[in-house]
Write a protein that holds these residues in place. Structure first.
Motif, short mmCIF file in Angstrom:
data_model
loop_
_atom_site.label_atom_id
_atom_site.label_comp_id
_atom_site.label_asym_id
_atom_site.label_seq_id
_atom_site.Cartn_x
_atom_site.Cartn_y
_atom_site.Cartn_z
N ARG A 33 32.80 39.75 45.88
CA ARG A 33 32.02 40.93 46.27
C ARG A 33 32.16 41.98 45.18
NH1 ARG A 33 33.87 44.56 51.35
NH2 ARG A 33 32.37 46.25 51.19
N ASN A 34 31.03 42.51 44.73
CA ASN A 34 31.09 43.55 43.71
C ASN A 34 30.92 44.94 44.33
OD1 ASN A 34 28.30 43.89 44.05
ND2 ASN A 34 27.76 42.87 42.13
N THR A 35 30.87 45.96 43.50
CA THR A 35 30.78 47.34 44.02
C THR A 35 29.43 47.63 44.66
OG1 THR A 35 30.12 48.14 41.83
CG2 THR A 35 32.46 48.33 42.41
N GLU A 36 28.43 46.81 44.39
CA GLU A 36 27.10 46.97 45.00
C GLU A 36 27.01 46.22 46.33
OE1 GLU A 36 25.14 49.06 43.23
OE2 GLU A 36 26.80 49.11 41.82
N ASN A 37 28.14 45.69 46.79
CA ASN A 37 28.20 44.86 48.01
C ASN A 37 27.38 43.59 47.90
OD1 ASN A 37 30.14 46.14 49.61
ND2 ASN A 37 28.65 47.69 50.19
N GLU A 38 27.14 43.14 46.66
CA GLU A 38 26.53 41.83 46.45
C GLU A 38 27.62 40.77 46.57
OE1 GLU A 38 23.01 42.43 43.30
OE2 GLU A 38 25.01 42.92 42.53
N VAL A 39 27.25 39.63 47.13
CA VAL A 39 28.21 38.56 47.35
C VAL A 39 27.75 37.32 46.59
CG1 VAL A 39 29.33 37.11 49.09
CG2 VAL A 39 28.84 39.51 49.59
N PHE A 40 28.69 36.67 45.91
CA PHE A 40 28.41 35.49 45.10
C PHE A 40 29.48 34.44 45.38
CE2 PHE A 40 27.15 39.32 42.85
CZ PHE A 40 25.84 39.06 42.50
N ALA A 41 29.15 33.18 45.14
CA ALA A 41 30.13 32.10 45.34
C ALA A 41 30.12 31.16 44.14
CB ALA A 41 29.83 31.35 46.62
N LEU A 42 31.30 30.86 43.65
CA LEU A 42 31.50 29.95 42.53
C LEU A 42 32.62 28.97 42.87
CD1 LEU A 42 31.79 32.43 39.49
CD2 LEU A 42 29.79 31.06 40.10
N LEU A 43 32.59 27.82 42.22
CA LEU A 43 33.73 26.93 42.28
C LEU A 43 34.91 27.72 41.73
CD1 LEU A 43 34.34 23.94 42.98
CD2 LEU A 43 34.15 23.48 40.52
N ASP A 44 36.05 27.66 42.36
CA ASP A 44 37.22 28.47 41.96
C ASP A 44 37.93 27.83 40.77
OD1 ASP A 44 39.03 30.53 41.98
OD2 ASP A 44 40.20 29.74 43.66
N LYS A 45 37.16 27.59 39.71
CA LYS A 45 37.70 26.86 38.58
C LYS A 45 36.94 27.25 37.31
CE LYS A 45 38.90 22.02 37.89
NZ LYS A 45 38.69 20.69 38.43
N CYS A 46 37.61 27.91 36.41
CA CYS A 46 36.99 28.30 35.14
C CYS A 46 36.65 27.04 34.34
CB CYS A 46 37.95 29.19 34.34
SG CYS A 46 37.28 29.73 32.75
N PRO A 47 35.48 27.02 33.67
CA PRO A 47 35.12 25.84 32.89
C PRO A 47 35.99 25.63 31.65
CG PRO A 47 33.50 27.58 32.55
CD PRO A 47 34.44 28.05 33.63
N HIS A 48 36.78 26.62 31.29
CA HIS A 48 37.62 26.53 30.09
C HIS A 48 38.87 25.71 30.35
CE1 HIS A 48 40.58 28.64 27.22
NE2 HIS A 48 39.96 27.71 26.53
N LYS A 49 39.78 26.24 31.15
CA LYS A 49 41.05 25.57 31.42
C LYS A 49 41.35 25.51 32.92
CE LYS A 49 42.72 25.18 27.10
NZ LYS A 49 43.32 24.04 26.45
N ALA A 50 40.27 25.58 33.73
CA ALA A 50 40.37 25.46 35.19
C ALA A 50 41.16 26.59 35.84
CB ALA A 50 40.95 24.10 35.60
#
Length: 108
Positions: A33-50
């Motif tokens: 959740r950002n300051t604009e109250n927008e909500v987003f969902a991602l796999l909890d894993k960075c593509p670099h080193k997870a």
């Protein structure tokens, strides 16, 4: 066709923070959740080193990975140049302050 299921209320996600959705046998999903109250969902894993993106810093429409400061865009899941890579995104719907995710996306 999407089969939307409730995950939490918008207010259950800290502003500039994340909530982790565990998926048995699969990697977790981070709901941000950002300051604009927008909500987003991602796999909890960075593509670099997870690295765990849920522990990163939310800046506008991206999150900064806590391991190596890669910026990952919420809408595309792509790393911001000069970094390269992409993490999976999940569709999010808000209905009466409820955060909904697509059950079929969560299962894969």
């Amino acid at each position: 066709m999407a089969n939307w299921i409730p995950i939490c209320k918008v207010d259950d996600i800290p502003v500039l923070g994340a909530r982790v959705i565990e998926r048995p046998g699969l990697d977790s999903v981070a709901v941000f959740r950002n300051t604009e109250n927008e909500v987003f969902a991602l796999l909890d894993k960075c593509p670099h080193k997870a690295g765990p993106l849920s522990q990163g810093i939310v800046c506008g429409r991206k999150v900064v990975c806590p391991l190596h400061n890669w910026n990952i865009e919420f809408e595309s899941g792509c790393a911001v140049a000069p970094d390269e890579g992409q993490t999976k995104t999940f569709a999010v719907k808000i209905d009466n302050d409820q955060v909904l995710l697509d059950q079929s996306e969560l299962a894969s």
